[in-house]
Design an enzyme around this catalytic site. Structure first.
Site, short mmCIF file in Angstrom:
data_model
loop_
_atom_site.label_atom_id
_atom_site.label_comp_id
_atom_site.label_asym_id
_atom_site.label_seq_id
_atom_site.Cartn_x
_atom_site.Cartn_y
_atom_site.Cartn_z
N MET A 278 -9.18 7.85 -0.07
CA MET A 278 -10.02 8.23 1.09
C MET A 278 -10.53 9.65 0.88
O MET A 278 -9.80 10.52 0.39
CB MET A 278 -9.21 8.18 2.37
CG MET A 278 -8.51 6.86 2.62
SD MET A 278 -7.79 6.83 4.28
CE MET A 278 -6.74 5.38 4.16
N ASP B 107 -6.45 -6.61 4.69
CA ASP B 107 -5.87 -5.26 4.65
C ASP B 107 -5.86 -4.67 6.06
O ASP B 107 -6.92 -4.48 6.65
CB ASP B 107 -6.71 -4.39 3.70
CG ASP B 107 -6.12 -3.00 3.51
OD1 ASP B 107 -5.03 -2.73 4.05
OD2 ASP B 107 -6.77 -2.19 2.81
N GLY B 108 -4.66 -4.40 6.55
CA GLY B 108 -4.51 -3.75 7.84
C GLY B 108 -3.63 -4.54 8.78
O GLY B 108 -3.99 -5.65 9.18
N GLY B 109 -2.46 -3.99 9.09
CA GLY B 109 -1.57 -4.63 10.06
C GLY B 109 -0.95 -5.92 9.57
O GLY B 109 -0.51 -6.74 10.38
N SER C 46 0.84 -1.20 0.00
CA SER C 46 0.00 0.00 0.00
C SER C 46 0.87 1.24 0.00
O SER C 46 1.68 1.45 0.93
CB SER C 46 -0.89 0.01 1.24
OG SER C 46 -1.44 1.30 1.40
N MET D 103 -12.21 4.07 -0.22
CA MET D 103 -12.87 4.32 1.08
C MET D 103 -13.59 5.66 0.94
O MET D 103 -13.16 6.68 1.49
CB MET D 103 -11.82 4.32 2.19
CG MET D 103 -11.35 2.91 2.53
SD MET D 103 -9.78 2.89 3.40
CE MET D 103 -8.68 2.98 1.99
N MET E 105 -11.29 -6.14 5.96
CA MET E 105 -10.44 -5.24 6.73
C MET E 105 -10.03 -5.94 8.02
O MET E 105 -10.88 -6.47 8.74
CB MET E 105 -11.18 -3.94 7.07
CG MET E 105 -11.53 -3.06 5.88
SD MET E 105 -10.14 -2.55 4.84
CE MET E 105 -9.09 -1.68 6.00
N HIS F 29 -8.45 0.76 -3.68
CA HIS F 29 -9.33 0.53 -2.53
C HIS F 29 -10.03 1.86 -2.21
O HIS F 29 -9.43 2.78 -1.66
CB HIS F 29 -8.47 0.06 -1.35
CG HIS F 29 -9.23 -0.15 -0.07
ND1 HIS F 29 -8.61 -0.34 1.14
CD2 HIS F 29 -10.56 -0.21 0.18
CE1 HIS F 29 -9.52 -0.50 2.09
NE2 HIS F 29 -10.71 -0.41 1.54
N ASP G 156 -4.91 3.47 -1.74
CA ASP G 156 -5.99 3.78 -0.80
C ASP G 156 -6.55 5.17 -1.10
O ASP G 156 -5.90 6.19 -0.86
CB ASP G 156 -5.45 3.75 0.63
CG ASP G 156 -5.16 2.33 1.09
OD1 ASP G 156 -6.09 1.50 1.04
OD2 ASP G 156 -4.01 2.05 1.48
N GLY H 118 -9.23 3.49 7.37
CA GLY H 118 -9.01 4.92 7.51
C GLY H 118 -7.56 5.35 7.68
O GLY H 118 -7.18 6.41 7.19
N PHE H 119 -6.77 4.52 8.34
CA PHE H 119 -5.39 4.91 8.60
C PHE H 119 -4.47 3.70 8.50
O PHE H 119 -4.86 2.59 8.87
CB PHE H 119 -5.25 5.52 10.00
CG PHE H 119 -6.03 6.80 10.15
CD1 PHE H 119 -5.47 8.03 9.79
CD2 PHE H 119 -7.34 6.77 10.62
CE1 PHE H 119 -6.20 9.20 9.90
CE2 PHE H 119 -8.08 7.94 10.73
CZ PHE H 119 -7.51 9.16 10.38
N GLY H 120 -3.25 3.94 8.04
CA GLY H 120 -2.24 2.89 8.04
C GLY H 120 -1.63 2.78 9.43
O GLY H 120 -1.91 3.57 10.33
N GLY H 121 -0.81 1.75 9.61
CA GLY H 121 -0.05 1.62 10.84
C GLY H 121 -0.84 1.18 12.06
O GLY H 121 -0.37 1.32 13.18
N HIS I 24 -1.31 -1.36 -4.12
CA HIS I 24 -2.59 -1.05 -3.47
C HIS I 24 -2.68 0.46 -3.26
O HIS I 24 -1.79 1.07 -2.65
CB HIS I 24 -2.64 -1.80 -2.14
CG HIS I 24 -3.92 -1.66 -1.38
ND1 HIS I 24 -5.02 -2.46 -1.62
CD2 HIS I 24 -4.28 -0.84 -0.36
CE1 HIS I 24 -6.00 -2.14 -0.77
NE2 HIS I 24 -5.57 -1.15 0.00
C1 DX5 Z 1 -6.18 1.63 5.71
C2 DX5 Z 1 -5.80 1.12 4.36
C3 DX5 Z 1 -4.69 0.16 4.31
C4 DX5 Z 1 -3.39 0.67 4.89
C5 DX5 Z 1 -2.71 -0.52 5.52
O1 DX5 Z 1 -7.52 1.98 5.78
O2 DX5 Z 1 -6.91 0.49 3.72
O3 DX5 Z 1 -4.48 -0.27 2.98
O4 DX5 Z 1 -2.52 1.22 3.97
O5 DX5 Z 1 -1.59 -0.08 6.17
P1 DX5 Z 1 -0.77 -1.02 7.15
O6 DX5 Z 1 -0.26 -2.16 6.35
O7 DX5 Z 1 0.30 -0.13 7.66
O8 DX5 Z 1 -1.73 -1.47 8.22
ZN ZN Z 2 -6.43 -0.40 1.77
#
Ligand code: DX5
Ligand code: ZN
Length: 228
Positions: free
Chosen positions: A41, A179-181, A13, A72, A141, A70, A39, A146-149, A37
């Site tokens: 938003m 997707d996520g973590g 991503s 959102m 998900m 993706h 994102d 909404g947010f990475g990390g 990927h």
């Molecule tokens: C968050 C995104 C994810 C995000 C994942 O809403 O959809 O794609 O980039 O980031 P990581 O891999 O850091 O959790």
């Molecule tokens: Zn995503």
């Protein structure tokens, strides 16, 4: 080259990449990543705001990696087809944002893209299992969108197991994306649960060598498949 329909996919991503150097950041995963990927938003469906169609159109010209978009966003019926027309390989919209997912999936396929349906953290998957024949990708998900990390939520894997069971029972060809973590310490449990496409932001772009990080994640998934 697009992997065969059963090969696992690693989709870094770019949300975790350096936005001032997006083309370079995508070049850094070429040859290792299967999809990139993206994102999108809108500061409405989710509080965060990222990039939209003009950036995707420009970035598309800089790479041959298939785009996994993706969305959102609210009102995906209005915006999603533009990403398919821009040449995205897979366009995923959220179940929570769409009144008629089957119609939108058909529109996306008619525009030449694969159609993906995303299920956010607080949405049960059962009501959507009957839509599986109409989509190419079901994105679960493993965080709140909404947010990475964010920290991976292992309890979301029950949804992955449900979806995989239904796909198997009906002999469908649908990718199950998480997707996520997703990182070295979580990807194997996701693969064991039945995921075959893995989004990784921080785990790839937080690494010194993003391509090497992708290869290592892929090797972990291959080890799970070999054990199965
Ligand atoms: C968050 C995104 C994810 C995000 C994942 O809403 O959809 O794609 O980039 O980031 P990581 O891999 O850091 O959790
Ligand atoms: Zn995503």
């Amino acid at each position: 080259m697009e992997p065969s329909p059963t090969d696992p996919i690693i989709a870094p991503s770019i949300l975790a990449a350096d936005f001032a150097h997006l083309a370079d950041q995508v070049h850094a995963i070429e040859g290792a990543a299967d999809w990139v990927h993206v994102d999108v938003m809108d500061n409405h469906f989710v509080p965060n705001l990222t990039i939209g169609l003009p950036v995707v159109q420009s970035l598309k010209k800089a790479t041959s990696i298939p785009f996994d978009v993706h969305l959102m966003i609210t009102d995906p019926e209005r915006w999603a087809p533009g990403y398919a027309e821009a040449g995205a390989h897979n366009v995923t919209f959220h179940a929570e944002a769409c009144d008629n997912p089957v119609a939108l999936a058909k529109t996306l396929r008619a525009a030449g893209a694969k159609a993906g349906l995303a299920i956010d953290r607080d949405t049960p998957v059962e009501p959507y299992l009957e839509l599986l024949p109409y989509v190419d990708t079901l994105l679960i998900m493993t965080i709140k969108a909404g947010f990475g990390g964010q920290k991976f939520l292992p309890e979301m894997l029950e949804k992955v197991r449900d979806v995989r069971r239904r796909i198997h029972a009906k002999d469908l060809q649908v990718r199950v994306e998480v997707d996520g973590g997703i990182a070295a310490d979580t990807i194997e449990q996701a693969a064991e649960a039945g995921a075959d496409a893995f989004v990784a932001g921080t785990a790839v772009y937080g690494a010194d060598d993003p391509a090497d990080a992708v290869r290592k994640l892929k090797a972990q998934v291959a080890r799970v498949s070999a054990r199965a």
